[in-house]
Design an enzyme around this catalytic site. Structure first.
Site, PDB file in Angstrom:
ATOM      1  N   ARG A   1     -24.040 -27.544  -1.873  1.00 49.66           N
ATOM      2  CA  ARG A   1     -23.607 -28.631  -0.639  1.00 49.66           C
ATOM      3  C   ARG A   1     -22.440 -29.316  -1.147  1.00 49.66           C
ATOM      4  O   ARG A   1     -21.652 -29.200  -0.064  1.00 49.66           O
ATOM      5  CB  ARG A   1     -24.933 -29.596  -0.637  1.00 49.66           C
TER       6      ARG A   1
ATOM      7  N   GLN B   1     -18.490 -48.903  -6.854  1.00 45.13           N
ATOM      8  CA  GLN B   1     -17.954 -48.208  -5.516  1.00 45.13           C
ATOM      9  C   GLN B   1     -16.735 -48.605  -5.441  1.00 45.13           C
ATOM     10  O   GLN B   1     -15.592 -47.838  -5.084  1.00 45.13           O
ATOM     11  CB  GLN B   1     -18.908 -47.924  -4.528  1.00 45.13           C
TER      12      GLN B   1
ATOM     13  N   HIS C   1     -23.764 -32.416  -7.836  1.00 46.46           N
ATOM     14  CA  HIS C   1     -22.962 -31.091  -7.920  1.00 46.46           C
ATOM     15  C   HIS C   1     -23.491 -29.681  -7.796  1.00 46.46           C
ATOM     16  O   HIS C   1     -23.527 -28.853  -8.819  1.00 46.46           O
ATOM     17  CB  HIS C   1     -21.956 -31.175  -9.389  1.00 46.46           C
TER      18      HIS C   1
END
Length: 531
Positions: free
Chosen positions: A251, A452, A248
């Site tokens: 970028r 994921q 975080h």
């Protein structure tokens, strides 16, 4: 302020008391001396330039220590009276009425003292009752003023701290001047108009220049009369105020802003949203994780962080917004300074909503209504309520857009996110003495593909399916998300097969080991029989 209010009251009280002298005293900050805050002297004595004396001696000291009223008919017969006071002022003290001034909690915060009645008589019960009512009023006035002064001191300290923080948070003006002289490439050259945008080949200066290009291509610089050097310094300051955490960071914020830019331009959402909305969304994307600490809201609450004390809900998101406002309010970084008052107010409201929308708790709260609108084709983008839902979903879609990137990018970013989560999990083990949930638990890192897939199904896929129904030109985000789901599912299944094979091999090895053990045991038994 206190003396003014008390003096006004005295215009009513004094005629009834008919006294020569009245003094009101409060202790010094270090509680060593009395200070006169009000003196009414009908004898016209000369008082010292800095009227103060030790707090624990004499009649006033006794009253302050005991909290009791003293009514003394003859001062010179009371051993607590110090005659030196009269010697210095050539005054004759006869009778004294001294009582404590208390606050609402009953704590002594001062002393009020009457000396000598004009008619020469001693103070009586009626004088005491009247003066007691006056002392109560004094207590209220002094206490309120002291509380006000404490608040004002706290505000002043906060202002000084904010000025220092703003100074150190702001990027140097020289860096901004340097950035203004750099050439800015086109959106096509930076690849900003591609949902599959990759920032790996850009250095930090390139990300800043690409950010400038996005503001220019959305016509935000000209529309809102943003000074170019101010824009450069603001971007540098925003970048500076991102911590060097694993994921975080600046970028991430830059990539979120690029996705929003792509949704506005390529997805043609700039035809739906107003100039103020587009400005707020772009500023919100770049600032949405300012000063992120690499931990989530739940950790901040459990660890009793000061941030959690400030904000009971959306803790980090409120902090990000506050940091955003601090930078925007700092001289040289005020890119909104040329907005009209109504525009400024509107943009700030939109900006707060945009940053708070990145809290997934709010995403879950509002997404059902948005999904219903687009599914039943009931959305009316001219309605503020529908537009508010659209803006919130666009913020979420931008925030998690790493899941839509090409597989090699998505895999690398997923590892960064996982590592930041594992770092929080390590802190939970050490500081909170708890076992982290699987996604935060370093011992469960082999389960990343499975987790994921769960993340995509619960959060990502639904929002991309919904916004693709808003505009087909947003469907590449859904396509990218679906492809990565397939990739993660394939990895999860492969791992499952490997684990299963591993267990089978372990079982075979165990069986073979047991067979050999039995064989050796049987051979040993045969030898025993022969012997």
């Amino acid at each position: 302020m206190v003396s003014t209010g008390i003096s006004q009251t005295l215009t009513i009280v004094i005629p009834s008391l008919t006294i020569q002298t009245l003094t009101i005293m409060i202790p010094s900050i270090e509680n060593k001396y009395w200070y006169y805050i009000l003196t009414i002297d009908n004898f016209n004595r000369e008082w010292p330039a800095e009227p103060r004396f030790p707090i624990h001696i004499g009649i006033s000291g006794h009253v302050a220590a005991t909290g009791q009223t003293l009514k003394i008919p003859d001062a010179y017969k009371d051993k607590r009276f110090d005659p030196k006071v009269d010697e210095e002022t050539k005054y004759k003290t006869k009778s004294i009425l001294c009582m404590p001034i208390k606050n609402a909690q009953g704590r002594v915060i001062g002393v009020a003292q009457l000396i000598n009645k004009l008619d020469g008589s001693s103070f009586n019960k009626n004088d005491q009752n009247l003066f007691e009512a006056f002392a109560i009023f004094c207590g209220m006035g002094i206490d309120n003023t002291q509380m006000y002064e404490k608040v004002m001191r706290a505000v002043a300290k906060q202002q000084v701290a904010l000025e220092c923080l703003s100074y150190h948070a702001s990027a140097p003006a020289d860096d901004a001047k340097r950035l203004t002289k750099m050439p800015i490439l086109t959106s096509q050259e930076y690849g900003l108009l591609d949902y599959s945008f990759i920032d790996f080949n850009l250095d930090d200066d390139d990300t800043l220049k690409a950010s400038i290009r996005m503001f220019q291509d959305l016509n935000l610089v000209d529309k809102f009369r943003i000074n170019y050097e101010t824009l450069c310094r603001w971007l540098l300051s925003v970048k500076k105020n991102y911590r060097n955490v694993t994921y975080h960071n600046w970028r991430h914020a830059f990539n979120v802003a690029q996705t929003m830019f792509c949704m506005l331009r390529v997805g043609q959402m700039d035809n739906v949203l107003t100039d103020c909305e587009r400005l707020a969304l772009m500023v919100g994307c770049l600032c949405h994780d300012l000063d992120h600490r690499g931990v989530n809201n739940q950790f901040l609450n459990r660890s009793m962080s000061p941030l959690a004390e400030l904000y009971s809900t959306s803790t980090l998101e409120h902090h990000h917004f506050d940091q955003c406002i601090m930078i925007l309010s700092t001289k040289g970084n005020d890119i909104l300074s040329s907005l009209k008052p109504d525009e400024y107010e509107r943009v700030i409201q939109l900006l707060e909503s945009a940053i708070l929308a990145t809290d997934l708790a709010l995403y879950f709260k509002f997404r059902g209504e948005f999904f219903h609108l687009v599914e039943d084709k009931q959305a009316d983008w001219s309605k503020e309520s529908d537009r508010g839902l659209l803006r919130s979903m666009m913020m979420t879609a931008s925030d998690v857009s790493a899941i839509t990137k090409p597989w090699e990018v998505q895999r690398k970013v997923a590892e960064l996110i996982a590592n930041e989560f594992f770092e929080q999990g390590d802190l939970e083990k050490i500081q909170l003495k708890i076992t982290p949930m699987d996604m935060m638990n370093r011992e469960k890192k082999e389960e990343l593909p499975r987790m994921q897939v769960g993340f995509i199904d619960a959060i990502c896929m639904p929002v991309y399916q919904a916004i693709a129904k808003v505009s087909p030109k947003l469907s590449p985000l859904l396509d990218g998300c679906a492809k990565n789901r397939d990739n993660w599912l394939q990895e999860a299944q492969s791992k499952h097969v490997q684990d299963q094979c591993g267990r089978e091999n372990e079982s075979k090895d165990l069986c073979e080991s047991e067979r050999k053990d039995r064989k050796r045991s049987n051979g040993h038994d045969e030898k025993m029989d022969v012997s």
